[in-house]
Enzyme design. Sequence first.
Site, PDB file in Angstrom:
ATOM      1  N   SER A 161      64.507  66.759  29.372  1.00 38.33           N
ATOM      2  CA  SER A 161      65.211  66.742  28.094  1.00 38.33           C
ATOM      3  C   SER A 161      66.202  65.564  28.025  1.00 38.33           C
ATOM      4  O   SER A 161      65.787  64.418  28.129  1.00 38.33           O
ATOM      5  CB  SER A 161      65.886  68.090  27.855  1.00 38.33           C
ATOM      6  OG  SER A 161      66.286  68.236  26.517  1.00 38.33           O
ATOM      7  N   ASP A 256      57.283  73.054  21.758  1.00 30.55           N
ATOM      8  CA  ASP A 256      58.585  72.383  21.791  1.00 30.55           C
ATOM      9  C   ASP A 256      58.741  71.484  20.573  1.00 30.55           C
ATOM     10  O   ASP A 256      57.838  70.689  20.270  1.00 30.55           O
ATOM     11  CB  ASP A 256      58.669  71.555  23.082  1.00 30.55           C
ATOM     12  CG  ASP A 256      59.996  70.861  23.293  1.00 30.55           C
ATOM     13  OD1 ASP A 256      60.933  71.090  22.513  1.00 30.55           O
ATOM     14  OD2 ASP A 256      60.090  70.100  24.272  1.00 30.55           O
ATOM     15  N   HIS A 286      60.317  74.483  25.151  1.00 25.57           N
ATOM     16  CA  HIS A 286      61.244  73.571  25.806  1.00 25.57           C
ATOM     17  C   HIS A 286      61.942  74.284  26.964  1.00 25.57           C
ATOM     18  O   HIS A 286      62.205  75.480  26.903  1.00 25.57           O
ATOM     19  CB  HIS A 286      62.280  73.101  24.781  1.00 25.57           C
ATOM     20  CG  HIS A 286      63.124  71.957  25.228  1.00 25.57           C
ATOM     21  ND1 HIS A 286      62.674  70.666  25.206  1.00 25.57           N
ATOM     22  CD2 HIS A 286      64.396  71.919  25.705  1.00 25.57           C
ATOM     23  CE1 HIS A 286      63.635  69.866  25.646  1.00 25.57           C
ATOM     24  NE2 HIS A 286      64.679  70.601  25.963  1.00 25.57           N
TER      25      HIS A 286
END
Length: 322
Positions: A161, A256, A286
């Site tokens: 991320s 995601d 995610h």
Amino acid sequence: MADHPHLDTIARIAAHSGLAPADPLRQPLAEARRRAWDYQMLWNTPMPEIGGVAETSVRAPRGNAIRLRIFYPDRRRSDLPVLLYFHGGGFVLNGVDTHERLMRLMALRSGAAVVGVGYSLAPELRFPGQIEEALAAVAWTRTDAVSFGLDGTRLALGGDSAGANLALTSMLALRDQGKPAPLLGILFYGMFSAELDSPSHRAFGGGGFGLTTERMDWFWSQYLADRAQRDNPAAAPLLADLDGLPPQVVIGAGLDCLLDDSLRLAAKLETAGTEVRLSVYEGVPHSFVQMSAHLAPAAAAIAEAADALGRAFSRRPQRSAA
């Protein structure tokens, strides 16, 4: 939920624990950080046994200390290749502790030492401060990590991320500074662009799949002091020239809202002539690699990344016999 059994598993485990993901848009920041910490730590059990752990720190360009935690795959303490790992959390949440299980598993599977970087969080520190800290960690690895048994000449950068953003922007900065490139990049579901109207944002960003588009917009506003910086390639590396990078492993999550960031990055890397391996794990949200104790796709994604890391490090450069 019935159509997505992995989401059902996550929800059931979280409900049993009484924990829920943080909501930083509707909670004071300190409370959101505490809740995010508790929720992420839920997924860190059981913690796999490894060869050892060491702690140190490096001085950041702005004077503060950057926490480093070193995970050794076995009892060796010399000549170990290194994965420098940057945790996710939108630049605002989490830390080395919240990603410890993931880093231990990467060390065990790859045979490399993994160094978790406790970079400063936004909004207390904003762009480009986190990139400066990441580069300070790279410099430490290459010059001083030998005292911890690490071979800084065999270095990879990775993250998830926001941490994947830091790994990639650091590789771009090293390239632009004419410094040696890492051997590999490992990028889990990266936060590579502030574009919030992509197909994956429209499909998965509404709140039913964990991370939301609204929250991503808030994370970018915490990281960047000025909205105009969202078009800065140093902050949003999907906008950057990607020529001259080392091989990359790009792993996306099928549910995601950031999925298109990974898809577009892989396509752009391929166009630039960079060796890239793209894998999308379907049916997972995610942050799914955090949940490796419960989700088979998470364990598989970690194994894929760690195996690529092991292969990269096995290609030791020939050294001069002089």
